[in-house]
Design an enzyme around this catalytic site. Sequence first.
Site, PDB file in Angstrom:
ATOM      1  CG  ASN A 163      30.098 -42.111  -9.038  1.00 41.02           C
ATOM      2  OD1 ASN A 163      30.878 -41.808  -9.806  1.00 41.02           O
ATOM      3  ND2 ASN A 163      28.706 -41.498  -9.079  1.00 41.02           N
ATOM      4  NE  ARG A 171      17.814 -33.905   8.867  1.00 42.88           N
ATOM      5  CZ  ARG A 171      18.850 -33.150   8.619  1.00 42.88           C
ATOM      6  NH1 ARG A 171      20.046 -33.282   9.046  1.00 42.88           N
ATOM      7  NH2 ARG A 171      18.992 -31.860   8.095  1.00 42.88           N
ATOM      8  NE  ARG A 184      18.524 -42.944   4.481  1.00 42.50           N
ATOM      9  CZ  ARG A 184      17.369 -43.405   4.910  1.00 42.50           C
ATOM     10  NH1 ARG A 184      16.993 -42.627   6.080  1.00 42.50           N
ATOM     11  NH2 ARG A 184      16.840 -44.583   4.447  1.00 42.50           N
ATOM     12  CG  HIS A 239      26.284 -31.778  -5.517  1.00 36.05           C
ATOM     13  ND1 HIS A 239      25.393 -32.685  -4.818  1.00 36.05           N
ATOM     14  CD2 HIS A 239      25.801 -31.093  -6.514  1.00 36.05           C
ATOM     15  CE1 HIS A 239      24.202 -32.037  -5.370  1.00 36.05           C
ATOM     16  NE2 HIS A 239      24.563 -30.920  -6.123  1.00 36.05           N
TER      17      HIS A 239
END
Length: 197
Positions: A15, A67, A95, A113
């Site tokens: 992307n 995270r 993340r 998404h």
Amino acid sequence: MSYPIVILGSGRGTNAEALLKAESKKKLGAAKIAAVISDHEDAGILALGQKYKVPAIYLDPGRKGARLSEAAEQAYIERIQSFSPKLIVLAGFMRIITRPFIEAFEGRVINLHPSLLPSFPGMSAIQQAYEHGVKITGCTVHWVTPALDAGPIIAQKEVRIEETDTLDILTKKVHIAEHALLPDVVTRLSKGKIAAV
């Protein structure tokens, strides 16, 4: 009027490459990709730096898991701020970023998404849609908020799931839709055609 962008990604960078390709063909409006950043040292996205002559930076995530460590997130914020971006694009960045990051770039962070949100948030969204038996899925670009995959939707692109589609075929179809949707949204944002949140 320049519109610098920083792209964050964890994987192959397909992307990110769709955006870089669009920019190289002068099809990304006022947007200019200032840097690509990854949390994986060997991520394919970093190889795009040399190919498209943009800074490609690995930043240590500080820990394993979903995270960044607190110190790493602060380092990400400072490094991204050094490029004075108008927009931060999360393109396959695996993340979960926290409130301090989002507040540092208020109204400037978007995420891509691979489902039609609010359906199938989180991981393995294409597989979730496929196994659920829905007839239409797709991809979503949305503003990032502290709630996972729940920020205001900017744009979506539908992908029909045919009876003959395997998960592999569907995954390819969703990626094609992503590579069309993301550059379109970034172009419109750079031209002021989409209002910030």
